[in-house]
Design a protein around this motif. Structure first.
Motif, PDB file in Angstrom:
ATOM      1  N   ARG A 210       0.803  -1.220   0.000  1.00 13.54           N
ATOM      2  CA  ARG A 210       0.000   0.000   0.000  1.00 13.54           C
ATOM      3  C   ARG A 210       0.837   1.272   0.000  1.00 13.54           C
ATOM      4  N   ILE A 213       1.095   4.696   4.163  1.00 17.91           N
ATOM      5  CA  ILE A 213      -0.161   4.411   4.860  1.00 17.91           C
ATOM      6  C   ILE A 213      -0.383   5.421   5.980  1.00 17.91           C
ATOM      7  N   ALA A 214       0.623   5.613   6.794  1.00 21.42           N
ATOM      8  CA  ALA A 214       0.503   6.526   7.933  1.00 21.42           C
ATOM      9  C   ALA A 214       1.621   7.545   7.861  1.00 21.42           C
ATOM     10  N   MET A 220      -3.432   6.661  12.769  1.00 22.46           N
ATOM     11  CA  MET A 220      -4.144   6.208  11.580  1.00 22.46           C
ATOM     12  C   MET A 220      -4.952   4.939  11.840  1.00 22.46           C
ATOM     13  N   TYR A 221      -5.913   4.722  10.948  1.00 23.59           N
ATOM     14  CA  TYR A 221      -6.721   3.505  10.953  1.00 23.59           C
ATOM     15  C   TYR A 221      -6.798   3.017   9.515  1.00 23.59           C
ATOM     16  N   ALA A 222      -6.563   1.734   9.301  1.00 28.60           N
ATOM     17  CA  ALA A 222      -6.592   1.181   7.954  1.00 28.60           C
ATOM     18  C   ALA A 222      -7.481  -0.050   7.915  1.00 28.60           C
ATOM     19  N   SER A 227      -6.859   3.956   4.227  1.00 28.08           N
ATOM     20  CA  SER A 227      -6.331   4.383   5.523  1.00 28.08           C
ATOM     21  C   SER A 227      -6.835   5.784   5.825  1.00 28.08           C
ATOM     22  N   ILE A 272      -0.726   3.318  14.116  1.00 31.43           N
ATOM     23  CA  ILE A 272      -1.714   2.795  13.177  1.00 31.43           C
ATOM     24  C   ILE A 272      -2.378   1.545  13.729  1.00 31.43           C
ATOM     25  N   ASP A 274      -4.302  -1.463  12.020  1.00 24.82           N
ATOM     26  CA  ASP A 274      -4.423  -2.000  10.665  1.00 24.82           C
ATOM     27  C   ASP A 274      -5.238  -3.290  10.684  1.00 24.82           C
ATOM     28  N   ASP A 276      -6.770  -4.299   7.666  1.00 25.38           N
ATOM     29  CA  ASP A 276      -6.989  -4.603   6.258  1.00 25.38           C
ATOM     30  C   ASP A 276      -6.716  -6.090   6.017  1.00 25.38           C
TER      31      ASP A 276
END
Length: 306
Positions: A210, A213-214, A220-222, A227, A272, A274, A276
């Motif tokens: 990806r 991402i952060a 962050m949230y993915a 994200s 983060i 994550d 996903d």
């Protein structure tokens, strides 16, 4: 009758005064301990900073030599007690790795020191895998892809500075090692980023996945849809004030389940969560990554399993 009542009243008043004095002088009863507060400090009292030099519970991944790593000896060496690489226009490296042979790690605290020169860009891979390995464990295998340009920093933090430009072409530009020669070292997966210009140091980056991402300074949230920034940790000026340009920077990566926190010089830079299902990796290998031109040094690499 009157005298008797007066005497009774006087005795009662004296007893009340004595009792009140006794109550006032008695030490206050200790409050019952609250088990929910065990191990936590009172709100408003900053917790102590972790001592980077405290190696209690940590296992070294670097002993001052490269015997604990898989690497191309034409690129990597030991200099000043650290893993080192030099990349120049005459002798470019492309994107290359020195991979720890200590196995795979899932939940851990990983710490190391890193510094660089020029416009070097690199970082520390974790929960990653060798792209040529057909028996990948710890999570999904991504399809290797060129590293895309980073998206702009969210408006709340101001626009991100562009990556440092490559130096002017030299008289005798060289050719980077072939992909085939580096296949057994090539890694994919999460990385705690580093760059000498501090555009991305401490960022959560995903090689061959990806990408960015952060960005630094954000929580962050993915998930499967992308994200998302949940909160700002620090603006660019603050992030720059934490960075030690032309000197050693101490990094700590805490990976626990779906949560990853990255610290730089004692400050939380990126966080983060994550979930996903296509990209999240629960375990994998550790490795040093480098690209662009300049020198990169890494030392004091150690890990504590959680």
């Amino acid at each position: 009758m009157f005298c008797k009542n007066r005497i009774t009243f006087a005795l009662t008043a004296a007893l009340l005064a004595t009792s009140a004095a006794a109550v006032a002088q008695a030490p206050p009863a200790a409050a019952a301990p609250n088990p929910l507060q065990a191990g936590f400090q009172r709100i408003g009292t900053p917790p102590p900073m972790n001592n980077f030099a405290d190696n209690t519970g940590f296992t070294p991944l670097f002993d001052g030599t490269l015997k604990g790593f898989s690497y191309d000896p034409a690129l990597w060496n030991i200099q000043d007690g650290a893993i080192h690489l030099t990349a120049t226009c005459e002798k470019p490296t492309g994107t290359v790795y020195a991979v720890s042979t200590a196995g795979e790690f899932g939940d851990f605290v990983l710490k190391y020191e890193m510094k660089g020169t020029g416009n070097i860009n690199g970082g520390m891979q974790f929960r990653s895998y060798i792209t040529s390995d057909s028996n990948v464990t710890g999570g999904p295998k991504m399809v290797p892809a060129p590293r895309p340009a980073a998206p702009p920093r969210p408006a709340a933090a101001g626009a991100a500075a562009p990556r440092a430009p490559r130096p002017a072409a030299c008289a005798t530009p060289g050719t980077a090692p072939s992909k085939e020669s580096q296949a057994k070292y090539d890694m994919a997966g999460p990385q705690a980023d580093f760059d000498q210009a501090n555009h991305y140091s401490g960022m959560f980056y995903e090689q061959s996945g990806r990408a960015v991402i952060a960005t630094p300074g954000y929580s962050m949230y993915a998930d499967a849809t992308g994200s998302w920034a949940m909160a700002q940790i620090a603006d660019k000026a603050t992030h720059d004030s934490w960075f030690h340009k032309d000197d050693w920077n101490q990094f700590v990566v805490v990976a626990l389940g779906h949560s990853v926190s990255i610290y730089m010089n004692g400050h939380l830079v990126t966080q983060i969560v994550d979930i996903d299902p296509k990209y999240f990796r629960a375990a994998g290998k550790i490795g040093v990554e480098s690209e662009s031109f300049g020198d990169l040094w890494v030392r004091n690499i150690s890990i504590k399993k959680l």
